[in-house]
Design an enzyme around this catalytic site. Structure first.
Site, PDB file in Angstrom:
ATOM      1  N   ASP A   1     -51.272  38.597  17.934  1.00 50.38           N
ATOM      2  CA  ASP A   1     -52.399  39.196  17.227  1.00 50.38           C
ATOM      3  C   ASP A   1     -52.705  40.517  17.924  1.00 50.38           C
ATOM      4  OD1 ASP A   1     -54.619  39.387  15.419  1.00 50.38           O
ATOM      5  OD2 ASP A   1     -55.918  38.818  17.093  1.00 50.38           O
TER       6      ASP A   1
ATOM      7  N   GLU B   1     -49.145  40.011  12.586  1.00 49.75           N
ATOM      8  CA  GLU B   1     -49.904  40.258  11.365  1.00 49.75           C
ATOM      9  C   GLU B   1     -49.515  41.614  10.796  1.00 49.75           C
ATOM     10  OE1 GLU B   1     -54.262  38.895  10.468  1.00 49.75           O
ATOM     11  OE2 GLU B   1     -54.321  40.858  11.423  1.00 49.75           O
TER      12      GLU B   1
ATOM     13  N   ASP C   1     -58.632  35.852  19.842  1.00 52.71           N
ATOM     14  CA  ASP C   1     -57.354  36.504  19.519  1.00 52.71           C
ATOM     15  C   ASP C   1     -56.177  35.552  19.744  1.00 52.71           C
ATOM     16  OD1 ASP C   1     -58.420  39.439  19.250  1.00 52.71           O
ATOM     17  OD2 ASP C   1     -59.231  38.678  21.135  1.00 52.71           O
TER      18      ASP C   1
END
Length: 167
Positions: A7, A68, A141
């Site tokens: 992340d 992502e 996170d």
């Protein structure tokens, strides 16, 4: 199959390694956050992320890396910095000859919660349930990184089953 989910963030980059065992059970291997000081210049922060991700890759030997995908950002400067972190994450993976998969936030939430517009807290709770963790992973996170890894493992498992069915 073992996946490192990342992340990307400029203040904290979350990471999580998840394995799909021979019984198709998700197993957490490790997770955490690479905390960065906003006082450090961006090149130093990027070097820290690269070094730490290299260490995680060397120690845990993931088969794949998942991050992502780029999403809409209101602040152009923030989006550019995030893009630099994503580039460093991809470089760390590719320097070890590891394939990188990218997933949209909607896809990640759908894979973990079953609903693409799920709230952050719902994702964190499902991550802890899917991995049989007693607590929600911290920092937040790290929970997001684990969700990204879970999404990739679900996608990989589905594609593997479909490939086996067509043979």
């Amino acid at each position: 199959m073992r996946v490192l989910g990342i992340d990307c963030g400029t203040q904290c980059t979350g990471y999580g390694v998840v394995e799909l065992d021979s019984r198709d059970q998700l197993q957490p291997v490790c997770y955490g956050g690479i905390r960065l000081s906003t006082r450090d210049p961006m090149p130093a922060r990027l070097a820290t992320i690269f070094d730490r991700l290299n260490g995680i890759i060397q120690q845990h030997q993931p088969d794949r890396v998942a991050i992502e995908d780029v999403f809409y950002a209101l602040n152009v400067k923030s989006a550019l910095k995030l893009g630099q972190v994503r580039g460093v994450a991809m470089l760390a993976a590719s320097s070890h000859k590891i394939e990188v998969a990218e997933y949209s936030p909607l896809t990640i939430k759908s894979a973990v919660v079953g609903y693409g517009r799920a709230e952050k807290e719902q994702v964190q709770l499902m991550v802890s349930r899917l991995l049989c963790l007693e607590q929600i992973p911290q920092p937040a996170d790290a929970a997001d990184a684990l969700a990204i890894a879970i999404c990739d493992l679900h996608s990989w498992a589905t594609l593997s089953r479909q490939g086996a069915a067509t043979r």
